[in-house]
Design a protein around this motif. Structure first.
Motif, PDB file in Angstrom:
ATOM      1  N   UNK A  41      60.192 -34.275 -60.393  1.00  0.00           N
ATOM      2  CA  UNK A  41      60.572 -34.904 -59.134  1.00  0.00           C
ATOM      3  C   UNK A  41      62.066 -35.179 -59.093  1.00  0.00           C
ATOM      4  N   UNK A  42      62.597 -35.306 -57.878  1.00  0.00           N
ATOM      5  CA  UNK A  42      64.006 -35.600 -57.645  1.00  0.00           C
ATOM      6  C   UNK A  42      64.929 -34.541 -58.254  1.00  0.00           C
ATOM      7  N   UNK A  43      64.420 -33.305 -58.410  1.00  0.00           N
ATOM      8  CA  UNK A  43      65.237 -32.215 -58.913  1.00  0.00           C
ATOM      9  C   UNK A  43      65.499 -32.240 -60.405  1.00  0.00           C
ATOM     10  N   UNK A  44      64.806 -33.124 -61.126  1.00  0.00           N
ATOM     11  CA  UNK A  44      65.032 -33.207 -62.569  1.00  0.00           C
ATOM     12  C   UNK A  44      64.438 -31.996 -63.273  1.00  0.00           C
ATOM     13  N   UNK A  45      65.027 -31.642 -64.417  1.00  0.00           N
ATOM     14  CA  UNK A  45      64.507 -30.548 -65.219  1.00  0.00           C
ATOM     15  C   UNK A  45      63.280 -31.014 -65.983  1.00  0.00           C
ATOM     16  N   UNK A  46      62.278 -30.139 -66.134  1.00  0.00           N
ATOM     17  CA  UNK A  46      61.118 -30.438 -66.959  1.00  0.00           C
ATOM     18  C   UNK A  46      61.161 -29.532 -68.180  1.00  0.00           C
ATOM     19  N   UNK A  47      61.291 -30.134 -69.350  1.00  0.00           N
ATOM     20  CA  UNK A  47      61.403 -29.408 -70.618  1.00  0.00           C
ATOM     21  C   UNK A  47      60.097 -28.657 -70.877  1.00  0.00           C
ATOM     22  N   UNK A  48      60.179 -27.314 -70.960  1.00  0.00           N
ATOM     23  CA  UNK A  48      58.969 -26.487 -71.022  1.00  0.00           C
ATOM     24  C   UNK A  48      59.081 -25.400 -72.082  1.00  0.00           C
ATOM     25  N   UNK A  49      59.195 -25.762 -73.361  1.00  0.00           N
ATOM     26  CA  UNK A  49      59.354 -24.747 -74.410  1.00  0.00           C
ATOM     27  C   UNK A  49      58.059 -23.989 -74.669  1.00  0.00           C
ATOM     28  N   UNK A  50      58.189 -22.784 -75.223  1.00  0.00           N
ATOM     29  CA  UNK A  50      57.023 -21.969 -75.531  1.00  0.00           C
ATOM     30  C   UNK A  50      56.234 -22.503 -76.715  1.00  0.00           C
ATOM     31  N   UNK A  51      54.919 -22.278 -76.678  1.00  0.00           N
ATOM     32  CA  UNK A  51      54.062 -22.580 -77.812  1.00  0.00           C
ATOM     33  C   UNK A  51      53.702 -24.033 -78.010  1.00  0.00           C
ATOM     34  N   UNK A  52      54.116 -24.917 -77.107  1.00  0.00           N
ATOM     35  CA  UNK A  52      53.856 -26.338 -77.348  1.00  0.00           C
ATOM     36  C   UNK A  52      53.235 -27.071 -76.163  1.00  0.00           C
ATOM     37  N   UNK A  53      53.117 -26.395 -75.023  1.00  0.00           N
ATOM     38  CA  UNK A  53      52.612 -27.100 -73.854  1.00  0.00           C
ATOM     39  C   UNK A  53      51.773 -26.229 -72.944  1.00  0.00           C
ATOM     40  N   UNK A  54      51.155 -26.889 -71.977  1.00  0.00           N
ATOM     41  CA  UNK A  54      50.406 -26.216 -70.929  1.00  0.00           C
ATOM     42  C   UNK A  54      51.141 -26.437 -69.622  1.00  0.00           C
ATOM     43  N   UNK A  55      51.588 -25.360 -69.002  1.00  0.00           N
ATOM     44  CA  UNK A  55      52.354 -25.430 -67.761  1.00  0.00           C
ATOM     45  C   UNK A  55      51.659 -24.563 -66.715  1.00  0.00           C
ATOM     46  N   UNK A  56      51.206 -25.184 -65.636  1.00  0.00           N
ATOM     47  CA  UNK A  56      50.501 -24.410 -64.631  1.00  0.00           C
ATOM     48  C   UNK A  56      50.662 -25.034 -63.251  1.00  0.00           C
ATOM     49  N   UNK A  57      50.429 -24.213 -62.230  1.00  0.00           N
ATOM     50  CA  UNK A  57      50.513 -24.664 -60.843  1.00  0.00           C
ATOM     51  C   UNK A  57      49.303 -24.157 -60.086  1.00  0.00           C
ATOM     52  N   UNK A  58      48.716 -25.037 -59.284  1.00  0.00           N
ATOM     53  CA  UNK A  58      47.574 -24.695 -58.457  1.00  0.00           C
ATOM     54  C   UNK A  58      48.034 -24.514 -57.017  1.00  0.00           C
ATOM     55  N   UNK A  59      47.679 -23.403 -56.423  1.00  0.00           N
ATOM     56  CA  UNK A  59      47.985 -23.115 -55.026  1.00  0.00           C
ATOM     57  C   UNK A  59      46.719 -23.335 -54.219  1.00  0.00           C
ATOM     58  N   UNK A  60      46.759 -24.322 -53.316  1.00  0.00           N
ATOM     59  CA  UNK A  60      45.552 -24.730 -52.613  1.00  0.00           C
ATOM     60  C   UNK A  60      45.825 -24.910 -51.115  1.00  0.00           C
ATOM     61  N   UNK A  61      44.737 -25.065 -50.365  1.00  0.00           N
ATOM     62  CA  UNK A  61      44.817 -25.422 -48.945  1.00  0.00           C
ATOM     63  C   UNK A  61      44.071 -26.739 -48.758  1.00  0.00           C
ATOM     64  N   UNK A  62      44.730 -27.860 -49.017  1.00  0.00           N
ATOM     65  CA  UNK A  62      44.035 -29.149 -48.953  1.00  0.00           C
ATOM     66  C   UNK A  62      43.727 -29.552 -47.521  1.00  0.00           C
ATOM     67  N   UNK A  63      42.668 -30.330 -47.364  1.00  0.00           N
ATOM     68  CA  UNK A  63      42.289 -30.802 -46.031  1.00  0.00           C
ATOM     69  C   UNK A  63      42.950 -32.129 -45.682  1.00  0.00           C
ATOM     70  N   UNK A  64      43.557 -32.809 -46.659  1.00  0.00           N
ATOM     71  CA  UNK A  64      44.241 -34.060 -46.352  1.00  0.00           C
ATOM     72  C   UNK A  64      45.460 -33.765 -45.489  1.00  0.00           C
ATOM     73  N   UNK A  65      45.849 -34.730 -44.678  1.00  0.00           N
ATOM     74  CA  UNK A  65      47.025 -34.566 -43.842  1.00  0.00           C
ATOM     75  C   UNK A  65      48.287 -34.590 -44.694  1.00  0.00           C
ATOM     76  N   UNK A  66      49.339 -33.990 -44.170  1.00  0.00           N
ATOM     77  CA  UNK A  66      50.595 -33.955 -44.904  1.00  0.00           C
ATOM     78  C   UNK A  66      51.104 -35.331 -45.264  1.00  0.00           C
ATOM     79  N   UNK A  67      50.890 -36.312 -44.378  1.00  0.00           N
ATOM     80  CA  UNK A  67      51.362 -37.670 -44.637  1.00  0.00           C
ATOM     81  C   UNK A  67      50.616 -38.341 -45.778  1.00  0.00           C
ATOM     82  N   UNK A  68      49.473 -37.769 -46.164  1.00  0.00           N
ATOM     83  CA  UNK A  68      48.692 -38.305 -47.280  1.00  0.00           C
ATOM     84  C   UNK A  68      48.830 -37.441 -48.527  1.00  0.00           C
ATOM     85  N   UNK A  69      49.902 -36.678 -48.596  1.00  0.00           N
ATOM     86  CA  UNK A  69      50.086 -35.753 -49.711  1.00  0.00           C
ATOM     87  C   UNK A  69      50.154 -36.414 -51.069  1.00  0.00           C
TER      88      UNK A  69
END
Length: 240
Positions: A41-69
């Protein structure tokens, strides 16, 4: 069910998921062994080295309104906390709005992004990015005092696939959970900023406040200078 797209190295799983969203894709999970440009958040870097973490992103179509994101982030934080507790037997805590902690140190960060149709107020798509430090993480000096990993804090070594599959099972039931809203009670119980004195940063403004509650939309309720204020997660940062 989510279709998996796996990468050995990528700049950012969130960036890739957003690119796929523009192609009309949905219900995808982009996972990488290493990120060269992971973001928080706020443009900060997230330290993501190989072999030590799980890094993933889910692409979804949520039904909640944008204001409730913010609910997408709070649900994700609870999901991560519950999965790690189930797999390690150790307690977790949450720092509003998007960080999961163990023993006072950050072990997971979450970044939710999306596109909202301003005529309908609904999401065209949303991307929930999650980075979990699982083990054998050699943190740079500036992070060593505030960040840790699951193995270091619990003595339990977890495979990325085990954690990912357990989390995807949670997210398969996300829409039902968002409709019921019961996960917010767990979020409040785990949110360690509540009842504490905090410093709120909003743009160029900084002021002291006391964190009182997290409302049903995932926003932080604080008291500052005798006034009750509600803080949307996308606009502020809170420090203890």
């Amino acid at each position: 069910m989510f279709l998996l797209e796996k990468h050995t190295e990528i700049d950012s799983t969130n960036n890739r998921a957003k690119a796929l969203a523009l192609e009309g894709k949905r219900n995808l999970c982009v996972v990488a062994d290493r990120q060269t440009g992971g973001r928080g958040r706020m443009g900060r870097q997230f330290f993501s080295p190989g072999g030590s973490g799980l890094y993933f992103s889910l692409l979804i179509s949520p039904t909640v309104k944008g204001e409730d994101g913010a609910l997408l982030t709070t649900f994700a934080a609870v999901a991560v906390a519950e999965v790690l507790e189930a797999l390690t037997g150790k307690e977790t805590a949450i720092k509003w709005v998007n960080d999961v902690y163990m023993n006072g140190k950050k072990i997971c960060g979450i970044l939710t992004e999306g596109s909202v149709d301003y005529e309908t107020g609904k999401f065209a798509y949303a991307v929930i990015g999650i980075g979990i430090n699982l083990g054998k993480t050699a943190f740079p000096e500036e992070l060593a005092s505030i960040a840790s990993d699951v193995e270091r804090e619990t003595g339990v070594s977890l495979s990325r696939d085990t954690v990912l599959q357990a989390l995807l099972a949670k997210f398969d039931r996300m829409e039902e959970a968002l409709e019921i809203g019961a996960f917010m009670e767990t979020y409040r119980k785990k949110c360690f900023v509540l009842g504490k004195d905090v410093t709120v940063t909003r743009g160029n403004e900084r002021f002291p406040a006391k964190a009182l509650d997290v409302n049903s939309r995932g926003e932080l309720v604080v008291e500052a200078d005798g006034r009750i204020m509600t803080l949307p997660s996308g606009e502020v940062s809170v420090r203890m």
